[in-house]
Design a protein around this motif. Structure first.
Motif, short mmCIF file in Angstrom:
data_model
loop_
_atom_site.label_atom_id
_atom_site.label_comp_id
_atom_site.label_asym_id
_atom_site.label_seq_id
_atom_site.Cartn_x
_atom_site.Cartn_y
_atom_site.Cartn_z
N GLU A 163 3.32 1.18 1.09
CA GLU A 163 2.01 0.55 1.22
C GLU A 163 1.11 0.91 0.04
OE1 GLU A 163 0.75 1.86 5.08
OE2 GLU A 163 1.61 0.10 6.07
N ALA A 164 1.14 2.17 -0.38
CA ALA A 164 0.35 2.59 -1.53
C ALA A 164 0.82 1.88 -2.80
CB ALA A 164 0.43 4.10 -1.70
N SER A 165 2.12 1.77 -2.98
CA SER A 165 2.67 1.08 -4.16
C SER A 165 2.28 -0.39 -4.18
CB SER A 165 4.19 1.19 -4.19
OG SER A 165 4.59 2.51 -4.34
N CYS A 196 -0.30 -1.76 -2.69
CA CYS A 196 -1.74 -1.85 -2.93
C CYS A 196 -2.05 -1.73 -4.42
CB CYS A 196 -2.45 -0.74 -2.15
SG CYS A 196 -4.24 -0.87 -2.19
N THR A 197 -1.38 -0.82 -5.10
CA THR A 197 -1.56 -0.65 -6.54
C THR A 197 -1.09 -1.89 -7.29
OG1 THR A 197 -1.26 1.73 -6.32
CG2 THR A 197 -0.96 0.79 -8.52
#
Length: 106
Positions: free
Chosen positions: A21-23, A25-26
């Motif tokens: 999810e963080a990847s 989002c980035t």
């Protein structure tokens, strides 16, 4: 009894989902900043691949939660878990892209 190589390493289905999810989002933020169509096409392809990996990881997480909860949850709660899994499966990659502020246009 067979042991899992990554047991007690902190690498769980939930941590994999969080990392993906963080990847994603980035990647979505970088896509919004791009001006070149050539670079944008490459990033869109990467975003779709990340969304597919995230969907797979979320489904594995939900399936593991259902298996772990079979003995301790009653019918309605188990049905709710299975309904969430079915909803995620039905929404698919398009649902994830919409969740992160994109649609499925190439």
């Amino acid at each position: 009894m067979a042991q899992w190589m990554g047991q007690f390493s902190g690498k769980t289905h939930a941590s994999k989902v969080a990392a993906l999810e963080a990847s994603l989002c980035t990647a979505v933020k970088s896509l919004a900043r791009l001006e070149s169509d050539r670079d944008q096409a490459r990033i869109v392809k990467a975003v779709h691949a990340l969304a597919q990996r995230l969907l797979s990881a979320r489904l594995h997480l939900m399936k593991s939660r259902v298996v772990a909860a079979t003995e301790r949850l009653d019918g309605p709660k188990m049905d709710a878990l299975k309904a969430r899994e079915a909803f995620a499966r039905e929404a698919g990659v398009d649902g994830i892209l919409v969740e992160f502020g994109l649609d499925n246009r190439p």
